[in-house]
Write a protein that holds these residues in place. Structure first.
Motif, mmCIF file in Angstrom:
data_model
loop_
_atom_site.group_PDB
_atom_site.id
_atom_site.type_symbol
_atom_site.label_atom_id
_atom_site.label_comp_id
_atom_site.label_asym_id
_atom_site.label_seq_id
_atom_site.Cartn_x
_atom_site.Cartn_y
_atom_site.Cartn_z
ATOM 1 N N GLY A 76 0.804 -1.231 0.000
ATOM 2 C CA GLY A 76 0.000 0.000 0.000
ATOM 3 C C GLY A 76 0.828 1.268 0.000
ATOM 4 O O GLY A 76 0.280 2.374 -0.076
ATOM 5 N N ASP A 77 2.154 1.134 0.078
ATOM 6 C CA ASP A 77 2.996 2.336 0.176
ATOM 7 C C ASP A 77 3.266 2.942 -1.203
ATOM 8 O O ASP A 77 3.220 2.243 -2.220
ATOM 9 C CB ASP A 77 4.347 1.986 0.838
ATOM 10 C CG ASP A 77 5.104 0.909 0.072
ATOM 11 O OD1 ASP A 77 4.454 -0.020 -0.444
ATOM 12 O OD2 ASP A 77 6.337 1.008 -0.032
ATOM 13 N N GLU A 78 3.543 4.206 -1.186
ATOM 14 C CA GLU A 78 4.079 4.931 -2.344
ATOM 15 C C GLU A 78 3.356 4.597 -3.643
ATOM 16 O O GLU A 78 3.982 4.317 -4.662
ATOM 17 C CB GLU A 78 5.581 4.623 -2.479
ATOM 18 C CG GLU A 78 6.356 5.103 -1.276
ATOM 19 C CD GLU A 78 7.797 4.626 -1.261
ATOM 20 O OE1 GLU A 78 8.642 5.381 -0.776
ATOM 21 O OE2 GLU A 78 8.076 3.495 -1.707
ATOM 22 N N LEU A 90 15.098 -3.735 6.210
ATOM 23 C CA LEU A 90 16.257 -3.752 5.320
ATOM 24 C C LEU A 90 15.781 -3.785 3.868
ATOM 25 O O LEU A 90 15.461 -4.842 3.323
ATOM 26 C CB LEU A 90 17.152 -4.969 5.604
ATOM 27 C CG LEU A 90 18.382 -5.057 4.696
ATOM 28 C CD1 LEU A 90 19.287 -3.842 4.869
ATOM 29 C CD2 LEU A 90 19.171 -6.328 4.952
ATOM 30 N N TRP A 91 15.719 -2.592 3.269
ATOM 31 C CA TRP A 91 15.437 -2.486 1.825
ATOM 32 C C TRP A 91 16.758 -2.734 1.100
ATOM 33 O O TRP A 91 17.819 -2.322 1.580
ATOM 34 C CB TRP A 91 14.883 -1.092 1.488
ATOM 35 C CG TRP A 91 13.639 -0.773 2.246
ATOM 36 C CD1 TRP A 91 13.516 0.028 3.341
ATOM 37 C CD2 TRP A 91 12.321 -1.272 1.977
ATOM 38 N NE1 TRP A 91 12.213 0.055 3.773
ATOM 39 C CE2 TRP A 91 11.456 -0.733 2.943
ATOM 40 C CE3 TRP A 91 11.785 -2.131 1.009
ATOM 41 C CZ2 TRP A 91 10.093 -1.016 2.987
ATOM 42 C CZ3 TRP A 91 10.428 -2.408 1.046
ATOM 43 C CH2 TRP A 91 9.596 -1.858 2.018
ATOM 44 N N THR A 92 16.677 -3.358 -0.072
ATOM 45 C CA THR A 92 17.944 -3.850 -0.627
ATOM 46 C C THR A 92 18.291 -3.291 -2.016
ATOM 47 O O THR A 92 19.028 -3.935 -2.758
ATOM 48 C CB THR A 92 17.935 -5.393 -0.683
ATOM 49 O OG1 THR A 92 16.826 -5.813 -1.484
ATOM 50 C CG2 THR A 92 17.849 -6.002 0.694
ATOM 51 N N CYS A 98 14.410 3.266 12.268
ATOM 52 C CA CYS A 98 14.352 1.808 12.037
ATOM 53 C C CYS A 98 14.772 1.372 10.640
ATOM 54 O O CYS A 98 14.669 0.186 10.338
ATOM 55 C CB CYS A 98 12.927 1.311 12.285
ATOM 56 S SG CYS A 98 12.356 1.543 13.975
ATOM 57 N N TYR A 99 15.230 2.311 9.780
ATOM 58 C CA TYR A 99 15.507 1.917 8.390
ATOM 59 C C TYR A 99 16.952 1.454 8.223
ATOM 60 O O TYR A 99 17.897 2.240 8.264
ATOM 61 C CB TYR A 99 15.119 3.049 7.431
ATOM 62 C CG TYR A 99 13.711 2.833 6.901
ATOM 63 C CD1 TYR A 99 12.713 2.338 7.744
ATOM 64 C CD2 TYR A 99 13.386 3.072 5.572
ATOM 65 C CE1 TYR A 99 11.437 2.094 7.277
ATOM 66 C CE2 TYR A 99 12.096 2.834 5.097
ATOM 67 C CZ TYR A 99 11.128 2.343 5.954
ATOM 68 O OH TYR A 99 9.854 2.091 5.496
ATOM 69 N N LEU A 100 17.088 0.162 8.021
ATOM 70 C CA LEU A 100 18.412 -0.446 7.973
ATOM 71 C C LEU A 100 19.081 -0.283 6.610
ATOM 72 O O LEU A 100 20.234 -0.658 6.438
ATOM 73 C CB LEU A 100 18.312 -1.936 8.328
ATOM 74 C CG LEU A 100 17.766 -2.234 9.731
ATOM 75 C CD1 LEU A 100 17.585 -3.731 9.941
ATOM 76 C CD2 LEU A 100 18.676 -1.656 10.800
ATOM 77 N N SER A 108 3.615 1.386 10.539
ATOM 78 C CA SER A 108 3.835 2.831 10.462
ATOM 79 C C SER A 108 5.296 3.129 10.172
ATOM 80 O O SER A 108 6.172 2.854 10.984
ATOM 81 C CB SER A 108 3.411 3.454 11.793
ATOM 82 O OG SER A 108 3.576 4.836 11.742
ATOM 83 N N TRP A 109 5.545 3.684 8.986
ATOM 84 C CA TRP A 109 6.934 3.893 8.550
ATOM 85 C C TRP A 109 7.284 5.353 8.384
ATOM 86 O O TRP A 109 8.445 5.704 8.305
ATOM 87 C CB TRP A 109 7.204 3.118 7.259
ATOM 88 C CG TRP A 109 6.516 3.624 6.024
ATOM 89 C CD1 TRP A 109 5.219 3.447 5.686
ATOM 90 C CD2 TRP A 109 7.111 4.377 4.956
ATOM 91 N NE1 TRP A 109 4.952 4.025 4.468
ATOM 92 C CE2 TRP A 109 6.098 4.603 3.993
ATOM 93 C CE3 TRP A 109 8.392 4.880 4.700
ATOM 94 C CZ2 TRP A 109 6.323 5.310 2.809
ATOM 95 C CZ3 TRP A 109 8.608 5.580 3.513
ATOM 96 C CH2 TRP A 109 7.583 5.786 2.589
ATOM 97 N N ARG A 110 6.281 6.223 8.288
ATOM 98 C CA ARG A 110 6.583 7.627 8.040
ATOM 99 C C ARG A 110 6.366 8.411 9.334
ATOM 100 O O ARG A 110 5.618 8.015 10.208
ATOM 101 C CB ARG A 110 5.654 8.202 6.973
ATOM 102 C CG ARG A 110 5.657 7.394 5.688
ATOM 103 C CD ARG A 110 4.760 7.996 4.646
ATOM 104 N NE ARG A 110 3.382 8.099 5.069
ATOM 105 C CZ ARG A 110 2.383 8.472 4.270
ATOM 106 N NH1 ARG A 110 2.619 8.801 3.025
ATOM 107 N NH2 ARG A 110 1.143 8.534 4.723
HETATM 108 C C1 ACM Z 1 8.417 2.133 2.462
HETATM 109 O O1 ACM Z 1 9.519 2.427 2.948
HETATM 110 N N1 ACM Z 1 8.130 2.489 1.224
HETATM 111 C C2 ACM Z 1 7.431 1.418 3.224
#
Ligand code: ACM
Length: 652
Positions: free
Chosen positions: A349-351, A503-505, A454-456, A416-418
């Motif tokens: 559901g993001d972006e 952890l986005w890669t 929290c963003y690795l 909740s990320w933002r």
């Molecule tokens: C996200 O960082 N787009 C959830």
């Protein structure tokens, strides 16, 4: 002598006498209650472990035996008889209510070790703590000679602050094999994480076999190989080989789920829709709202969005006005629900940049028919339908913050990320707060994973030391996080399930780098999620992180030494010369530096305060020391780079 002086003296004498008979206990996450006692337990060369007879703990006991025997060479036995056992487990004793379902008590005496818990998970966590009491060499996969295999005597009562203690692993932007995911789970479980969120689909790859839709992986799992700065690659030529990537078969998924379960980790799948869906759209272009969607192919590191204007350059959205999309999702969710026993399915559901929806006649038609006033309401319409699909398979629906916009579905949980978003206010107020707070106030379950803590995937050190990502997040900032939003009432607090790191890669091309990005920041997340806020202490945490580094060295797990890199804070003085202020996040380090291009060592000047860059100098080189020994990495910072920052040329 003042009372304080007497107190300090007593503490000193007590610690000196204790230190002669104990060694430092350095556990992550810090236990809720820990009392160190005099003396040690020393492993004998024949070790009897008392079984619990509980099937759930078979793997735990196997792993414990294996770990001890590989590193020490000692013999281990399991027995149902407690009298000859020196490592004892007691389960289903309910006298200790405070420890709940995941807590435990651990008693290490010179004679034996006892772990008690209400449930198998508690025994598992007690074993993880126990291993951290032994020397780091216990982590070795081969025999280590000459080690005194002893653990300090302790009495521990420990239990988690939050039930949701997670890490998200993006296996879409770059694919990681089943064995690599298992290795990730191994490390997570040691630090009492219990939730692995697998981000299985995105623009760059569809990573899970869906038997009723084989094209999803035949087409959607493969893109064009490239290395460098992901997101800046050229659009691949139509003849380029699309053979880079991969996916998990349903057998792989079953094995992963089982592997995780044996280590008390749940796996939550994420299918990220309606945006981030280029891989699916490449396989099934008719699921988008626009002609020619998917022609570019599964994204391969070329720019597909303009992040500054939130504009899609290529359509990667499923079409909310197309009934086939809901049939497609029903098929996907049916199979996903059968594979993952965990109660939630995360549907992304993001972006969802609305660029192509805005020019779609079908979406305009839908808006008229359903009386939807904004494109956020269009997304909300989509999310509510997807929520129903998920619930029809007996699962709970979770989505990123954006599912709040345009109205949240009745039972949806929010990840909740933002931080606070412009124009988004808390229910019934004009207060501008984060989505997690809003959702909890509305009575929805929430997992807190804000980017700024929290963003690795964010850089851990100065940008010249790291693969470039658009933001930084240092270890001490992660550690400073309290997952419980400050303004919630006790009634609302119960909706905060816990916290996780993500952890986005995009910029993570191999598993060693995945480890590097995760550790040590995930130590901080583990402690934020498990330990009572009252036992957290930064300086003490650093000591414990360093103890874990020793274990990782033995295990050959990669970690970032970025906490020893100082922050560079440039400014101009009155004569327009550049002045460099250096700031360490770890206390008690010395920085030795040079401006003459030579490599500094401990005989070079030590940093004591802001440095004016000498005329003609082109770089400052520095290295951090502790007690006369180098501890940090050599850093060469070009003065031009700092000038660029002062002029605002460079982002983070
Ligand atoms: C996200 O960082 N787009 C959830």
């Amino acid at each position: 002598m003042s009372k304080t002086a007497i107190f300090l003296c007593t503490i000193f004498i007590w610690s000196v006498s204790l230190s002669q008979t104990t060694s430092t206990v350095a556990i992550i996450p810090q236990p809720a209650q820990l009392e160190q006692k005099q003396g040690f337990f020393t492993l004998p060369s024949n070790i009897t472990i008392q079984t619990t007879g509980t099937a759930d703990l078979k793997q735990t006991i196997n792993d414990l035996q294996k770990q001890i025997s590989l590193s020490t060479g000692y013999k281990t036995f399991v027995s149902t008889n407690s009298s000859n056992a020196i490592i004892k487990f007691e389960i289903n004793k309910t006298e200790n209510n405070i420890i709940g379902n995941e807590g435990y008590t651990l008693s290490v005496t010179p004679k034996n070790i006892t772990i008690k818990a209400n449930k198998p998970a508690g025994i598992f966590y007690g074993v993880q703590t126990l291993m951290q009491l032994f020397p780091p060499e216990i982590e070795s996969k081969s025999l280590v000679k000459g080690v005194d295999w002893k653990a300090p005597c302790v009495e521990i009562t420990d239990y988690p602050r939050f039930g949701w203690r997670g890490l998200m692993f993006d296996v879409s932007r770059h694919f990681f094999t089943k064995q690599e995911v298992e290795a990730y789970i191994d490390q997570m479980a040691k630090y009492k994480f219990n939730l692995l969120h697998l981000h299985l689909t995105d623009d760059e790859g569809w990573r899970i076999e869906i038997k009723s839709l084989p094209k999803l992986t035949q087409v959607g799992a493969w893109n064009v190989y490239g290395v460098g700065q992901f997101g800046t690659f050229p659009v691949p030529s139509p003849s380029a080989s699309r053979n880079y990537g991969g996916f998990y078969t349903q057998e792989d998924i079953k094995e992963l789920v089982q592997y995780a379960k044996e280590r008390f980790v749940n796996i939550m799948p994420e299918i990220d829709v309606p945006g981030h869906s280029l891989a699916a759209i490449t396989a099934f272009p008719e699921l988008s709202c626009s002609d020619g969607a998917g022609n570019i192919g599964v994204a391969s590191g070329e720019p597909i969005k303009d992040w500054s204007t939130h504009t899609a350059l290529y359509d990667d959205n499923l079409c909310p006005a197309n009934e086939n999309v809901y049939e497609f999702l029903d098929k996907v969710v049916t199979e996903v629900a059968q594979l993952f026993p965990f109660e939630y399915i995360h549907m992304g559901g993001d972006e969802t940049f609305k660029t192509f929806w805005k020019s779609s006649a079908a979406v305009s038609e839908l808006m008229k028919k359903e009386n939807l006033k904004t494109y956020e309401e269009v997304q909300s319409y989509f999310e509510k339908r997807v929520e129903k699909i998920v619930e029809s398979k007996g699962k709970k629906f979770m989505g990123w913050d954006e599912i709040l916009e345009g109205g949240i579905g009745p039972n949806a949980a929010v990840m909740s990320w933002r931080g606070p978003q412009d124009g988004v206010t808390a229910a019934g107020t004009t207060e501008n707060v984060d989505g997690g707070t809003i959702a909890a106030r509305l009575g929805h379950d929430v997992v807190m994973t804000p980017t700024q803590y929290c963003y690795l995937d964010y850089m851990q050190s100065d940008r010249i030391m790291e693969p470039h990502v658009y933001a930084s997040l240092r270890l001490n900032k992660v550690y400073s996080y309290n997952p419980m939003p400050a303004s919630l009432t006790p009634d609302q607090q119960k909706y905060i399930l816990g916290t996780q790191g993500n952890l986005w890669t995009e910029q993570v091309f191999n598993f060693r780098q995945a480890e590097y990005m995760t550790w040590p920041r995930a130590f901080a997340i583990a402690e934020n999620a498990w330990s009572p806020a009252s036992v957290k202490n930064w300086d003490n945490f650093v000591t414990r992180v360093e103890a874990q580094f020793k274990r990782f060295n033995v295990e050959q797990v990669k970690y970032a030494p970025s906490m020893y890199d100082p922050d560079f804070i440039p400014s101009y003085n009155a004569d327009s010369a550049v002045v460099i202020t250096l700031k360490n996040e770890v206390n008690g380090l010395q920085i030795h530096y040079s401006f003459d291009n030579s490599y500094p060592d401990k005989f070079y000047p030590v940093y004591t305060g802001p440095l004016t860059v000498p005329h003609y100098a082109t770089q400052i080189k520095l290295i951090t020391y502790r007690d006369g020994k180098p501890i940090g990495r050599m850093i060469s910072m070009p003065i031009e780079e700092l000038e660029g920052r002062l002029k605002g040329d460079n982002d983070d």
